[in-house]
Scaffold this motif. Structure first.
Motif, mmCIF file in Angstrom:
data_model
loop_
_atom_site.group_PDB
_atom_site.id
_atom_site.type_symbol
_atom_site.label_atom_id
_atom_site.label_comp_id
_atom_site.label_asym_id
_atom_site.label_seq_id
_atom_site.Cartn_x
_atom_site.Cartn_y
_atom_site.Cartn_z
ATOM 1 N N ALA A 81 41.690 51.011 -55.268
ATOM 2 C CA ALA A 81 41.042 51.381 -56.538
ATOM 3 C C ALA A 81 41.937 52.268 -57.388
ATOM 4 O O ALA A 81 41.736 52.370 -58.596
ATOM 5 C CB ALA A 81 39.730 52.100 -56.243
ATOM 6 N N SER A 89 35.024 41.336 -49.887
ATOM 7 C CA SER A 89 34.177 41.914 -50.940
ATOM 8 C C SER A 89 34.636 43.314 -51.310
ATOM 9 O O SER A 89 34.620 43.704 -52.490
ATOM 10 C CB SER A 89 32.715 41.929 -50.492
ATOM 11 O OG SER A 89 32.574 42.728 -49.338
ATOM 12 N N TRP A 90 35.072 44.066 -50.328
ATOM 13 C CA TRP A 90 35.529 45.437 -50.604
ATOM 14 C C TRP A 90 36.841 45.411 -51.384
ATOM 15 O O TRP A 90 37.035 46.201 -52.308
ATOM 16 C CB TRP A 90 35.700 46.198 -49.292
ATOM 17 C CG TRP A 90 35.803 47.682 -49.512
ATOM 18 C CD1 TRP A 90 34.782 48.574 -49.566
ATOM 19 C CD2 TRP A 90 37.003 48.421 -49.750
ATOM 20 N NE1 TRP A 90 35.256 49.843 -49.823
ATOM 21 C CE2 TRP A 90 36.617 49.779 -49.937
ATOM 22 C CE3 TRP A 90 38.360 48.078 -49.824
ATOM 23 C CZ2 TRP A 90 37.553 50.788 -50.208
ATOM 24 C CZ3 TRP A 90 39.291 49.081 -50.082
ATOM 25 C CH2 TRP A 90 38.887 50.428 -50.264
ATOM 26 N N VAL A 131 37.919 42.997 -53.429
ATOM 27 C CA VAL A 131 37.633 42.538 -54.792
ATOM 28 C C VAL A 131 36.999 43.653 -55.613
ATOM 29 O O VAL A 131 37.372 43.887 -56.774
ATOM 30 C CB VAL A 131 36.703 41.300 -54.754
ATOM 31 C CG1 VAL A 131 36.212 40.948 -56.146
ATOM 32 C CG2 VAL A 131 37.428 40.118 -54.126
ATOM 33 N N GLU A 132 36.053 44.340 -55.032
ATOM 34 C CA GLU A 132 35.365 45.429 -55.731
ATOM 35 C C GLU A 132 36.344 46.550 -56.078
ATOM 36 O O GLU A 132 36.311 47.093 -57.202
ATOM 37 C CB GLU A 132 34.240 45.963 -54.858
ATOM 38 C CG GLU A 132 33.392 47.031 -55.515
ATOM 39 C CD GLU A 132 32.289 47.552 -54.601
ATOM 40 O OE1 GLU A 132 31.850 48.705 -54.802
ATOM 41 O OE2 GLU A 132 31.873 46.815 -53.671
ATOM 42 N N SER A 133 37.197 46.922 -55.144
ATOM 43 C CA SER A 133 38.176 47.993 -55.389
ATOM 44 C C SER A 133 39.182 47.569 -56.445
ATOM 45 O O SER A 133 39.590 48.387 -57.305
ATOM 46 C CB SER A 133 38.903 48.351 -54.082
ATOM 47 O OG SER A 133 37.990 48.813 -53.120
ATOM 48 N N GLN A 166 38.677 45.514 -58.890
ATOM 49 C CA GLN A 166 37.987 45.543 -60.171
ATOM 50 C C GLN A 166 37.940 46.968 -60.727
ATOM 51 O O GLN A 166 38.126 47.178 -61.927
ATOM 52 C CB GLN A 166 36.562 44.990 -60.004
ATOM 53 C CG GLN A 166 35.769 44.881 -61.296
ATOM 54 C CD GLN A 166 36.397 43.929 -62.306
ATOM 55 O OE1 GLN A 166 37.169 43.017 -61.936
ATOM 56 N NE2 GLN A 166 36.112 44.126 -63.585
ATOM 57 N N LYS A 167 37.696 47.946 -59.864
ATOM 58 C CA LYS A 167 37.704 49.344 -60.302
ATOM 59 C C LYS A 167 39.082 49.721 -60.839
ATOM 60 O O LYS A 167 39.212 50.401 -61.861
ATOM 61 C CB LYS A 167 37.350 50.266 -59.129
ATOM 62 C CG LYS A 167 35.887 50.263 -58.741
ATOM 63 C CD LYS A 167 35.657 51.238 -57.587
ATOM 64 C CE LYS A 167 34.201 51.205 -57.136
ATOM 65 N NZ LYS A 167 33.983 52.098 -55.966
ATOM 66 N N GLU A 183 22.136 49.552 -58.149
ATOM 67 C CA GLU A 183 23.503 49.597 -58.659
ATOM 68 C C GLU A 183 24.025 51.024 -58.794
ATOM 69 O O GLU A 183 25.146 51.241 -59.241
ATOM 70 C CB GLU A 183 23.566 48.907 -60.031
ATOM 71 C CG GLU A 183 23.122 47.451 -59.996
ATOM 72 C CD GLU A 183 22.993 46.849 -61.395
ATOM 73 O OE1 GLU A 183 23.472 47.493 -62.353
ATOM 74 O OE2 GLU A 183 22.420 45.751 -61.513
ATOM 75 N N ARG A 215 25.429 54.842 -57.981
ATOM 76 C CA ARG A 215 26.505 55.302 -57.102
ATOM 77 C C ARG A 215 25.946 55.818 -55.785
ATOM 78 O O ARG A 215 26.473 55.538 -54.715
ATOM 79 C CB ARG A 215 27.306 56.396 -57.817
ATOM 80 C CG ARG A 215 28.453 56.962 -57.004
ATOM 81 C CD ARG A 215 29.309 57.896 -57.850
ATOM 82 N NE ARG A 215 28.513 58.938 -58.451
ATOM 83 C CZ ARG A 215 28.170 60.068 -57.817
ATOM 84 N NH1 ARG A 215 28.537 60.260 -56.566
ATOM 85 N NH2 ARG A 215 27.460 60.990 -58.437
#
Length: 1518
Positions: free
Chosen positions: A1084, A1133-1134, A1136-1138, A1140-1141, A1359, A1361
């Motif tokens: 991230a 998934s982790w 991809v999510e990181s 994106q951040k 959604e 935090r």
């Protein structure tokens, strides 16, 4: 106490002048001194001792009179038979007071020059004996009472006489009292008389007490009259005529004569007293009495006297005629009638009238004990035994309609207290009467038969005929011994029957409150409170009826409250005087009569008197009397085991144990000391700390201090020696006895002289014995004053724990302290509350600091700073912890964990401080990583604002609708963005799938193999594969190959179950370690690179290689590829999510695209002609519109987590409670896949359960409450914003500030609550008049925001935090997850690292659930490990290992076993039995094994319903 010297204690004068009542005079010379003095009235300075006795007697109620008379009888004193009332002069015969006296004697019968000695024992009121009555007519120089003492016992003053110490010239309450005493021969040559004789003494001049005189003359066999020669009046002549004309023998002692004249035919004897020695007179009277009573032709004169016949006399008051006594006797007579109905032999009474406690109860006890020594097919065998136990209980229920018990309990229920007491006493009296008549005959028969056996053993002829005869006689002797045991009968057996009826009905019918049997514990509790002893351990069956005892003690607690008691127990060899010692010391009622040795254990409750209560921390003393060690009925190994069991039980229940050693036989001492030391060692190992006092009875010359010290030294040496021997057996490092228990030999060893002063039956108690008893009592009370004792509820739990552990041979491993477990579970709940309070504070602090960092107000977070932020909460928790440990009612038990939990709380705080710091440091790092873009944001924003403003000015006058404005703005937006980002290269999208292929190829795997594995999709369910056999290649190891082939021929699988589990563990391990590794990468912050996945792939290959080196088979390449694909899928998934951040925080284009809507709104506002003030207000409110929901949702997440933590039953206690609710949920759903997931990965399933419960709570069951919390948080945030608006405005107005100042002040006020992105283009609004701006903003913009916030949706909570499920998972799952080495059940300790406490779980399960099967078969292993540890079975360390261990010694099998406490529980866990039956087919398919042969499911399991299975979870958590 029994000190017969007590009646000789004189009354001490109150005033000094009364001490010397001598006349004062001065003598002039010797002649004056020798002159006769003038009579002076001398006052009597103390009360006659017999007046004291009779005063106490007259002032007592019937029960105290009975106790007094019984004690006087034991002291061999004469008893009041006829006593005139000092107020009414009414003559009373206290027959009731005699009812508890039993006399034993040995009559000698002479026939044909041979003597035959028999034995008789009976209640004295039933004894038919000759009665010799003594009277005096007028005054006598000879003491009648002294003369009678010589006849009865020349060493003891049975009758108090004028020469007795303390005697006075006159007395007030003895005249007219007729006292009686019995002479009982010992069957020895020096016996005075050959049979029992009653002697009666009428005090005072018989001429004055006509009624008493006439009664005695009528009842006597022989009359002895002391006559004064001077007596010659009409009244005297009348009395003498009556005596002379009577057919009964008459002995007249004339005071003034010295001749002896006898008319032997008429049985009239005249003896002169004058000039005759006391011994001569005694011999003469004795000779005449013997001639009268025992001459062959004197049978007509042998009229017998029976005390009970006194009730038939008229004109006197008999105490038994009082209404309560008569009523109690009437009901007791009904009991007696039932006992004697059909002339039942006393040895058959229990079998016939009390059927529940005999054969059936013994069968139940034996079967129950067998449950702890199972062999073969354990669960099937156990199920059969459990069914057998239930069948026995049903038979007991069928036999429980005994009329005897109904009459007995009916009387107990209906009578008032006094009548009830009479009823119980009468019942006891009648029962004792029955047994004392029969037991001596049985004992005599036993003695004769034993003599025959000894004679045959000493025969020199050892022929078969003699051997057969010996065997026959020994069998007869054994039968007599059994008959003796059967003939022993008392109230305790009726109470035992009540207990068995209660236990049977409770087992069969459950808790039915409106039944007769349900009231039995309450009836028994009332009796126990009243002072009656209650059986704790049945000595005949050798069992503790736990259900009965628990219910009994519960009722005692209900009536008295959970009082503290000091438990005093006693242990010693059989017939060593333990019960006598306790009875003497405390006035108890333990049975001590002939043939009534204590069997088992009895408990009796003693209330501490108000006078001394202030010196103690408890309210009652609970005395536990036990049967003796080395009981004659047991022999060989069973004796040792029984003795060890009994000693362990006695020491375990007692706060202080008296260890009674009888005599000075070294071998007997050694036996008992070894048992004692071993029992104490067991107590030490299970953290029970009793104390002890050694009582050495029947020791000669106890006054010799030197000898006592030498004896104590030898005793200590023996104890040290025994400690070393016991240490070897118990595997314990002990060098001396003081290592085992605190012991001070100078204080904790007492020496007692023998109980009797001479030989029974005519000897009185030894005063030295009573003095020793008093000294021992002082020692006991001194030790007790330093103890807080234990509560009755603790005592109840301890009994259960001790007995359950004793049923297993390995006591220490089997002991489970129920109370301690319950206290620890409560402590776990408190620990959860403390940690939650601290966690909540940390979450709030983290939230505030997170906002500060995002707002740019904080760029460094230190540990010291975080500690300071949470210090107030932490200090409050520390105080709460101290208060809990200091004030909780179980603080003594809690003390052992105090230091550990203080450390745990500090570790929790420190760990979470570091964790929060790490998370905040990551936010700071991300903030710093975005600095480059952040620096450009003001330029971007000002440029875009200016362009939007200019475009709006161009289109301001054009009349365009919304669609046209948006179209116009969109057409130029792209150009603006391109213009601003001309020098920036666009971010490339990552292609993870291609990276997967490349990375796996680089490890040496073919692309086609990777493609095939990816297309098959099997890798996605790699953990759900039931059989991994297709992934392995067998090695050349023949041993392993042969073993697996044996199974392969019978099953689809040739991979053993434990290896299947190891592969699953490998997959789990690879998954977890890979995810942890990826999460540690700064994706991230710095972005994704394939290097991260390469590291993961290399690590997985190494893990697989290491795994194979320890195996005797190989894993195919397909397995490694599938494992890599599975792990990549898990981390994808982790990643991809990181990524994106990272893109959002670093890609200019992405950032600008995210601002399009904001600038369109600015553009549109300007187009509408709005002022700069309105536009800026809209911009600020737009920022608030984004940040307020984030703050609200984060705060709501924390609030809802707290709400569920407190109110959701599954979350509001400890780890065990969570496990229970999870299992209930699984049962309700009845989904095998869910169960399989739980069995395979309990932690993951627990987390899924928490997520599901949170989802259900928030969005279904308590949605309204969740919405209310959300709205409340919205209101609070809105108020904060409004306050910030007001405060910032007032400050700026007061300082004449500008827009920029207002924005800074406003954002500063909200820095802890909101992530407020302050607009960076205030210079574009320099034309704003501040007041106008403020007014416009307040009136329009924020009002709209407030309205919108009031309709926030709960759905967006997912959604946020902060997520409530993640908060709760972190709180509830931070615990121990170690699994049982046998059944894989998870340890339920709330503390993650709870060393040195062992792992434990109440929810152990059948091994089949985990796929365990019998070696070399496909048959499931259905046993529970909690059953196996009490069996005789062995287990192998692994499927291919040849090393095995007994289940009972499982802790010796290695580290993974050593730290587990698996206590036998008879596999009561119905839950997993139901599961096996419900999912039998699924289990067989999943494991490719079968429930057959050794693994056959017991049919009793199939009767368990789902609701019973769920209920069993609650029962196991109690």
């Amino acid at each position: 106490m029994l000190d017969h010297r007590a009646r000789y204690i004189p009354i001490i004068p109150d005033s000094p002048e009364m001490t010397h009542p001598t006349c004062s005079r001065n003598f002039s010379d010797v002649n004056d001194f020798l002159k006769p003095s003038v009579d002076t009235q001398i006052k009597q300075i103390h009360v006659h001792p017999m007046d004291v006795q009779m005063a106490a007697f007259h002032c007592s109620d019937s029960f105290l009179k009975q106790m007094m008379i019984t004690k006087l009888s034991q002291c061999q004193y004469a008893l009041p038979l006829l006593a005139p009332d000092p107020v009414t002069n009414e003559i009373e015969c206290p027959l009731w007071a005699f009812r508890q006296i039993t006399k034993t004697w040995k009559p000698t019968e002479i026939k044909s020059d041979s003597k035959t000695v028999a034995i008789k024992s009976m209640p004295i009121y039933k004894a038919e004996t000759p009665l010799v009555s003594f009277f005096r007519l007028g005054s006598q120089s000879v003491s009648k009472s002294e003369l009678m003492n010589t006849l009865i016992n020349d060493r003891h003053s049975t009758f108090f006489h004028r020469k007795s110490p303390g005697s006075t010239q006159c007395h007030h309450l003895m005249d007219g009292v007729a006292e009686i005493a019995w002479y009982c021969p010992a069957g020895k040559p020096n016996d005075i008389f050959n049979d029992c004789i009653a002697f009666c003494n009428l005090h005072g001049d018989a001429l004055s007490f006509e009624k008493q005189r006439d009664i005695l003359i009528d009842k006597s066999t022989v009359n002895v009259v002391l006559v004064s020669a001077e007596q010659n009046n009409e009244k005297f002549t009348s009395v003498m005529s009556l005596l002379f004309n009577s057919q009964k023998p008459l002995i007249c002692l004339f005071d003034g004569e010295n001749c002896n004249v006898a008319d032997e035919k008429m049985r009239k004897y005249k003896m002169g007293v004058k000039d005759r020695s006391h011994s001569d007179l005694y011999e003469g009277i004795k000779k005449i009495i013997k001639e009268v009573l025992y001459s062959p032709d004197g049978s007509s004169f042998k009229t017998s006297f029976q005390l009970e016949a006194m009730a038939e006399l008229s004109g006197i008051r008999v105490d038994e005629n009082d209404p309560p006594c008569k009523e109690g006797k009437s009901s007791a007579m009904k009991i007696l009638d039932l006992l004697t109905k059909n002339n039942l032999d006393v040895s058959k009474i229990k079998d016939e009238l009390l059927p529940c406690q005999g054969k059936l109860w013994h069968q139940w006890s034996e079967t129950h004990k067998e449950m702890y020594h199972l062999r073969g097919q354990i669960e099937n065998d156990k199920s059969k035994k459990q069914q057998a136990l239930m069948n026995i209980r049903k038979k007991q229920c069928a036999a429980s309609s005994s009329k005897l018990i109904k009459v007995f309990t009916g009387s107990l229920s209906s009578f008032p207290a006094t009548t009830k007491k009479y009823f119980l006493k009468w019942t006891q009296i009648f029962i004792n009467s029955l047994t004392t008549e029969n037991i001596p005959l049985i004992l005599q028969n036993y003695d004769e038969k034993w003599s025959e056996v000894l004679a045959l053993k000493n025969e020199h002829d050892k022929s078969n005929q003699i051997k057969d005869l010996l065997l026959e006689k020994q069998t007869e002797l054994e039968e007599i011994s059994k008959k003796l045991q059967s003939a022993t009968f008392g109230l305790e057996h009726i109470f035992r029957e009540m207990g068995q009826i209660f236990e049977a009905h409770r087992a069969v019918e459950g808790e039915k409150r409106h039944t007769d049997w349900y009231k039995y514990p309450e009836l028994a509790a009332e009796l126990m409170i009243s002072g009656y002893p209650m059986e704790l351990m049945d000595g005949d069956a050798g069992h503790v009826p736990l259900t009965w005892i628990s219910s009994l003690l519960e009722e005692v607690i209900n009536k008295l409250g959970d009082q503290r008691v000091f438990v005093l127990s006693v242990l010693g060899i059989q017939s060593s005087g333990k019960s006598t010692m306790l009875n003497t010391m405390f006035g108890l009622q333990f049975a001590v009569s002939a043939g009534r040795c204590t069997k088992g254990a009895f408990m009796q409750l003693l209330k501490i008197s108000e006078e001394i209560k202030k010196d103690f921390k408890f309210d009652y003393v609970l005395v536990v009397d036990t049967e003796g060690l080395r009981a004659l009925e047991l022999e060989g190994k069973s004796t040792r085991y029984h003795d060890n069991e009994l000693a362990t039980f006695v020491f375990g229940v007692g706060n202080l144990t008296l260890i009674n050693i009888f005599g000075e036989n070294p071998s007997e001492m050694q036996d008992i000391l070894q048992i004692v030391v071993q029992a104490f060692m067991r107590m030490k190992k299970v953290k029970i700390s009793p104390s002890c006092v050694f009582v050495h009875q029947n020791v000669a010359d106890v006054a010799a201090a030197e000898k006592n010290m030498d004896g104590k030294r030898r005793l200590l040496e023996k104890l040290d020696q025994m400690a070393k021997l016991a240490a070897k057996e118990e595997v314990c490092n002990v060098e001396c006895f003081s290592d085992v228990i605190e012991f001070i030999v100078q204080e904790d060893v007492k020496y007692f002289s023998q109980l009797w002063e001479g030989s029974p039956p005519m000897s009185p108690p030894n005063p030295g014995y009573s003095e020793s008893i008093q000294e021992l009592k002082k020692t006991i009370l001194s030790k007790a004053s330093k103890s807080a004792g234990i509560r009755l509820s603790e005592f109840k739990s301890k009994i259960k724990d001790l007995w359950n552990a004793l049923l297993n041979e390995n006591f220490v491993f089997s002991f489970k302290n129920t109370l301690e477990i319950a206290v620890y579970r409560k402590l776990e709940v408190q620990y959860g509350n403390w940690t939650w309070t601290l966690r909540s504070k940390m979450l709030t602090t983290e939230n505030q600091l997170h906002n500060r960092i995002e707002n740019g107000n904080l760029d460094n977070v230190g540990v010291i700073f975080l500690n300071k932020e949470t210090s107030e909460t932490f200090e409050g928790i520390k105080k709460d912890l101290e208060k809990y440990f200091d004030n909780d009612r179980e603080k003594d038990i809690l003390a052992q964990w105090r230091g550990r939990f203080q450390i745990k709380i500090k570790e929790f705080r420190d760990e979470h401080v570091i964790k929060v710091k790490r998370k905040l440091d990551e936010v700071i790092q991300q903030k710093k990583a975005c600095k480059k873009l952040d620096d450009k944001k003001p330029v971007f924003e000002n440029t875009l604002l200016q362009k939007s403003k200019e475009l709006a000015q161009l289109l301001k006058d054009n009349d365009k609708n919304e669609n046209e404005l948006e179209k116009q703005f969109t057409s130029v937006w792209r150009d603006w963005v391109t213009e601003i980002t001309t020098d920036k290269e666009p971010f490339e999208d990552i292609n993870l799938k291609e990276d997967y292929y490349t990375i796996i190829e680089e490890l040496g795997f073919e692309r086609t193999l990777i493609s095939d594995c990816e297309k098959s999709g099997k890798y996605k369910k790699l953990l759900e594969v039931g059989d991994y056999s297709e992934y392995i290649i067998l090695s050349e190891n023949k041993d392993f190959y042969s073993k697996t082939k044996e199974i392969q021929n019978k099953s689809l699988s040739y991979l053993p179950h434990d290896e299947q589990e190891q592969i699953k563990f490998l997959i789990d391990k690879a998954d977890k370690e890979s995810l942890d590794a990826i999460r540690s990468k700064p994706i991230a912050i710095r972005g994704y690179t394939s290097t991260y996945l390469q590291e993961v792939a290399k690590h997985i290959r190494k893990v697989v290689e290491d795994f194979q080196t320890e195996r005797k088979y190989y894993l195919k390449e397909e397995f490694t590829v599938d494992l890599l694909l599975y792990v990549f899928g898990c981390v994808e998934s982790w990643v991809v999510e990181s990524q994106q951040k990272f893109r959002i925080n670093n890609d200019e284009l992405t950032y600008l695209q995210s601002k399009k809507a904001q600038y369109y709104n600015i553009f549109r506002s300007f187009c509408k002609g709005n002022s700069s003030a309105v536009v800026l207000g809209e911009l600020v409110c737009e920022t608030l519109k984004t940040s307020i929901p984030l703050a609200v949702y984060n705060k709501t997440a924390i609030g809802l987590a707290g709400e569920m933590r407190c109110n959701l039953p599954a979350f509001n206690e400890n780890r065990l409670n969570l496990e229970k609710h999870l299992l209930k949920s699984l049962a309700e759903k009845e989904d095998f896949a869910d169960f399989r997931e739980y069995i395979r990965n309990p932690r993951r399933k627990t987390e899924d359960f928490i997520k599901a419960e949170v989802e259900k709570y928030i969005f279904e069951d308590h949605k309204d409450k969740a919405v209310d919390i959300l709205k409340k948080n919205v209101e609070e945030i809105n108020k904060l914003v409004e306050q910030a608006l007001f405060t910032a405005t007032e400050k700026v107005k007061s300082q004449s500030g500008d827009t920029s100042m207002w924005l800074k002040e406003f954002s500063a006020l909200l820095k802890d609550e909101l992530t407020f992105d302050t607009p960076n283009f205030s210079e574009n609004f320099s034309d704003i008049n501040f007041v106008d701006f403020f007014k416009e903003m307040i009136k329009k913009s924020f009002k709209l925001i407030t309205e919108q916030m009031s309709s926030l949706s709960l759905d967006k909570l997912r959604e946020s935090r902060q997520k409530p499920e993640e908060i709760l998972i972190e709180q509830l799952c931070k615990c121990c997850w170690v699994t049982c080495p046998f059944c894989a059940a998870v340890c339920t300790n709330t503390i993650e690292d709870h060393s040195p406490d062992d792992h434990s779980v109440p929810f152990h399960r059948a091994a089949a659930i985990n796929g365990v099967h019998w070696r070399k078969t496909v048959e499931f292993h259905t046993d529970f490990c909690t059953t196996n540890v009490a069996s005789e079975l062995f287990f192998y360390l692994s499927y291919v290992s040849e090393e095995c261990f007994p289940y009972k010694e499982y802790r010796k099998a290695g580290p993974m076993y050593a730290n587990w406490r698996i206590t036998p529980d008879e596999s009561k866990m119905a839950y997993w039995k139901w599961f096996v039956c419900k999912f039998q087919k699924e289990l067989e398919e999943h494991y490719s094994l079968e429930f057959k042969g050794k693994g056959e499911i017991p049919k009793e399991w199939r009767q368990i319903k789902k609701h019973q299975a769920i209920k069993s979870l609650d029962e196991m958590c109690e």
